[in-house]
Write an enzyme that holds these catalytic residues in place. Structure first.
Site, PDB file in Angstrom:
ATOM      1  N   HIS A   1      63.606  19.065  -3.050  1.00  0.00           N
ATOM      2  CA  HIS A   1      62.913  19.794  -4.004  1.00  0.00           C
ATOM      3  C   HIS A   1      61.137  20.666  -3.972  1.00  0.00           C
ATOM      4  O   HIS A   1      60.344  20.446  -4.838  1.00  0.00           O
ATOM      5  CB  HIS A   1      62.673  19.718  -5.479  1.00  0.00           C
ATOM      6  CG  HIS A   1      64.593  20.188  -5.329  1.00  0.00           C
ATOM      7  ND1 HIS A   1      65.666  20.153  -5.633  1.00  0.00           N
ATOM      8  CD2 HIS A   1      65.378  18.890  -5.523  1.00  0.00           C
ATOM      9  CE1 HIS A   1      67.022  19.568  -6.147  1.00  0.00           C
ATOM     10  NE2 HIS A   1      66.536  18.159  -5.977  1.00  0.00           N
TER      11      HIS A   1
ATOM     12  N   SER B   1      39.925  34.460  10.173  1.00  0.00           N
ATOM     13  CA  SER B   1      39.800  35.254   9.602  1.00  0.00           C
ATOM     14  C   SER B   1      38.848  36.707  10.068  1.00  0.00           C
ATOM     15  O   SER B   1      37.697  36.246  10.475  1.00  0.00           O
ATOM     16  CB  SER B   1      39.917  34.395   7.933  1.00  0.00           C
ATOM     17  OG  SER B   1      39.079  35.852   7.369  1.00  0.00           O
TER      18      SER B   1
ATOM     19  N   GLU C   1      53.742  30.003  11.295  1.00  0.00           N
ATOM     20  CA  GLU C   1      53.610  31.120  11.165  1.00  0.00           C
ATOM     21  C   GLU C   1      54.692  32.359  11.685  1.00  0.00           C
ATOM     22  O   GLU C   1      55.837  32.982  11.504  1.00  0.00           O
ATOM     23  CB  GLU C   1      52.998  31.862  10.169  1.00  0.00           C
ATOM     24  CG  GLU C   1      51.854  31.545   8.936  1.00  0.00           C
ATOM     25  CD  GLU C   1      50.999  31.984   8.437  1.00  0.00           C
ATOM     26  OE1 GLU C   1      50.322  31.735   7.854  1.00  0.00           O
ATOM     27  OE2 GLU C   1      50.041  32.294   9.111  1.00  0.00           O
TER      28      GLU C   1
ATOM     29  N   LYS D   1      38.528  30.078   7.334  1.00  0.00           N
ATOM     30  CA  LYS D   1      39.435  29.841   7.815  1.00  0.00           C
ATOM     31  C   LYS D   1      39.734  29.454   8.747  1.00  0.00           C
ATOM     32  O   LYS D   1      39.455  29.820   9.532  1.00  0.00           O
ATOM     33  CB  LYS D   1      40.453  30.616   7.110  1.00  0.00           C
ATOM     34  CG  LYS D   1      40.560  31.680   5.551  1.00  0.00           C
ATOM     35  CD  LYS D   1      40.828  31.167   4.837  1.00  0.00           C
ATOM     36  CE  LYS D   1      42.346  31.752   4.722  1.00  0.00           C
ATOM     37  NZ  LYS D   1      43.214  31.040   4.314  1.00  0.00           N
TER      38      LYS D   1
ATOM     39  N   SER E   1      72.051  51.421  31.568  1.00  0.00           N
ATOM     40  CA  SER E   1      71.898  50.423  30.731  1.00  0.00           C
ATOM     41  C   SER E   1      70.193  49.323  31.515  1.00  0.00           C
ATOM     42  O   SER E   1      70.110  48.604  31.076  1.00  0.00           O
ATOM     43  CB  SER E   1      72.809  49.347  30.402  1.00  0.00           C
ATOM     44  OG  SER E   1      73.426  49.458  31.763  1.00  0.00           O
TER      45      SER E   1
ATOM     46  N   ASN F   1      83.747  46.242  34.473  1.00  0.00           N
ATOM     47  CA  ASN F   1      84.439  45.728  32.950  1.00  0.00           C
ATOM     48  C   ASN F   1      84.028  44.114  34.192  1.00  0.00           C
ATOM     49  O   ASN F   1      83.618  43.755  33.327  1.00  0.00           O
ATOM     50  CB  ASN F   1      85.415  46.138  32.733  1.00  0.00           C
ATOM     51  CG  ASN F   1      84.948  47.303  32.298  1.00  0.00           C
ATOM     52  OD1 ASN F   1      84.365  48.184  32.833  1.00  0.00           O
ATOM     53  ND2 ASN F   1      86.377  48.113  32.013  1.00  0.00           N
TER      54      ASN F   1
ATOM     55  N   ASN G   1      44.429  29.330  10.001  1.00  0.00           N
ATOM     56  CA  ASN G   1      44.990  29.190   9.606  1.00  0.00           C
ATOM     57  C   ASN G   1      46.492  29.080  10.450  1.00  0.00           C
ATOM     58  O   ASN G   1      46.057  29.494  12.046  1.00  0.00           O
ATOM     59  CB  ASN G   1      45.276  30.819   9.190  1.00  0.00           C
ATOM     60  CG  ASN G   1      44.382  31.901   8.084  1.00  0.00           C
ATOM     61  OD1 ASN G   1      44.434  30.830   7.654  1.00  0.00           O
ATOM     62  ND2 ASN G   1      43.702  33.295   8.599  1.00  0.00           N
TER      63      ASN G   1
END
Ligand code: ARG
Length: 466
Positions: free
Chosen positions: A156, A277, A290, A283, A22, A110, A285
């Site tokens: 909605h 793009s 996102e 574009k 680890s 531990n 974006n």
């Protein structure tokens, strides 16, 4: 180097060595390991388990390692060891010799790893609160600058009633403030000392756990050695708090993705947080948003994976618990970055009041207000609802808004239609002012909410700066 060679004669399969190490992850805890070990050595000396001279040598060695780590935080990177505790003992042995073998008297990895993880969770919860405060500051600044712009509120994702932009932003302020509180709870829960629990049953040496707790900045001593060596509830809580932060960020990102699309055009991202793009030259974006939305999925996945890890573990410590670090570190890192990114996106966001206001004249946002006005004139709400519904259908069928209606035509559906009702129908701003209830969207209420938010955030910032 191994901390447990005596019992074994054969070698470990190198595949298993790699599978079980680890250190590549928990070397992040090295400063905590050194700090806990130093306090523990001093406690062993107080308990007369170590001679003062031995304790001094060990502490000097640990301090030397600490300075080296501080100078070069990546010193351990790429080195091989089973875990951070093994690595520290190996380094200490190189510096102080055999006396390093006294370091782990009466303690186990531990209770050691549990102690370090508690310390890490306390610190990281603070860090995340700081990042949240940055985002809260950015949202509140936007709210203060643009409080009174009217825009459509949605349910909605269909136009519902007009709201103030300040009110909209304060909804996210509430969510992220709750996250700050949740992280405070996490800190509180993690604020207890495992050391002294040994591997599972406690230690035979007369350790003063209360003094050790004070030394390491813990508020309490854990009450049950079996529990605390195998408890990772506090990690699960932090991961849950992280997940909710990401869900809130993801909802906010989704809103802005929609609002920045030309069909809405309420906001525009700064170029620094958008991409283009490779094919379509026009574009712009919202990839930053996102990716915040996308990374929320990974964080949620880590939480569920971690909860599955805890299920059915027999008391006390099991090696499965080592898997906590990956989820913990990755989640905390991602959430911190996402928060800072979100704050920057908010700080640099361009707002378009004209677009917001223009959209409030579509979607019949004042329909509820018309019905309410009819109720004030004695019409039962159900009847008012029916009348206004029919009026809306009539307008929608001919692609018109309330503004385009002539009075005679409106009266066919709403017999009480007059200049006052027309005024109600065509004024979304006045619709916001009418919602003058605590927590509502009226300008006076929003101004009050902003003032309260400012006071609470300033207090939080002062607390976090200490
Ligand atoms: N690397 C281990 C962990 O993170 C340390 C504890 C190992 N204890 C043991 N009994 N093998 O959980």
């Amino acid at each position: 180097m191994k901390l447990w060679g005596g019992r074994f004669s054969g070698r470990r399969d190198p595949l298993f060595e790699r599978f079980s190490e680890s250190f590549s992850l928990d070397q992040r805890l090295v400063a905590y390991d050194l700090r806990v070990n130093r306090a523990y050595v001093q406690e062993l000396a107080q308990a007369r388990v170590l001679k003062p001279s031995e304790a001094r040598r060990l502490v000097r060695g640990l301090d030397g390692l600490d300075r080296r780590v501080a100078r070069n935080p990546h010193w351990a990177r790429g080195q091989a060891a089973e875990d951070v505790h093994t690595w520290v003992e190996a380094q200490l042995t190189r510096i102080v010799g055999d006396v390093a073998g006294k370091l782990r008297t009466g303690r186990s990895r531990n209770d050691l790893v549990a102690t370090e993880t508690h310390l890490y969770v306390k610190d990281v919860a603070r860090d995340l609160q700081r990042a949240l405060a940055e985002l809260l500051r950015a949202l509140l600044a936007l709210a203060q600058r643009h409080a009174r712009i009217v825009l459509p509120g949605y349910t909605h994702l269909q136009p519902a009633q007009p709201i103030l932009f300040g009110h909209y932003l304060l909804a996210y302020y509430e969510m992220f403030m709750r996250d700050v509180g949740r992280l405070e709870d996490c800190r509180h829960r993690a604020d207890e000392l495992p050391m002294g629990a040994g591997a599972l049953a406690g230690t035979t040496f007369p350790i003063d756990r209360r003094r050790l707790a004070r030394e390491l900045g813990f508020a309490r001593v854990a009450s049950n050695s079996l529990d605390v060596t195998s408890d990772r509830d506090f990690v699960a809580e932090l991961l849950f708090a992280c997940t909710l932060v990401m869900l809130h960020l993801s909802r906010w990102a989704e809103d802005l993705i929609i609002y920045s699309s030309p069909g809405f055009g309420y906001v525009e991202l700064a170029d620094a947080y958008a991409t283009g793009s490779s094919l379509m030259p026009q574009k712009k974006n919202p990839d930053s948003l996102e990716l915040i939305r996308g990374k929320a999925a990974s964080i949620l996945g880590r939480l569920t994976g971690f909860l599955a890890l805890l299920k059915g573990l027999p008391l006390a410590y099991d090696r499965d618990l080592q898997e906590d670090k990956g989820a913990l570190f990755a989640s905390a890192d991602t959430v911190r970055e996402a928060l800072i990114l979100a704050a920057r996106v908010a700080h640099t966001l361009r707002i378009s009041p004209e677009r917001m206001e223009a959209m409030t004249h579509q979607g019949f946002l004042t329909a509820t207000d018309l019905a309410d006005e009819l109720v004030r004139r004695g019409v039962p709400f159900a009847e008012a609802h029916e009348q206004v519904g029919k009026l809306v259908r009539h307008c929608a069928e001919s692609s018109r808004t309330f503004t385009d209606l002539v009075d005679g035509e409106a009266r066919k559906f709403v017999p009480l239609w007059d200049r006052r009702l027309r005024a109600v129908a065509v004024s979304p701003e006045r619709a916001t002012a009418r919602r003058n209830v605590a927590g509502g969207t009226a300008p006076a209420q929003v101004a009050r909410q902003i003032a309260l938010a400012e006071r609470a955030l300033a207090a939080l910032e002062r607390r976090l700066a200490r």
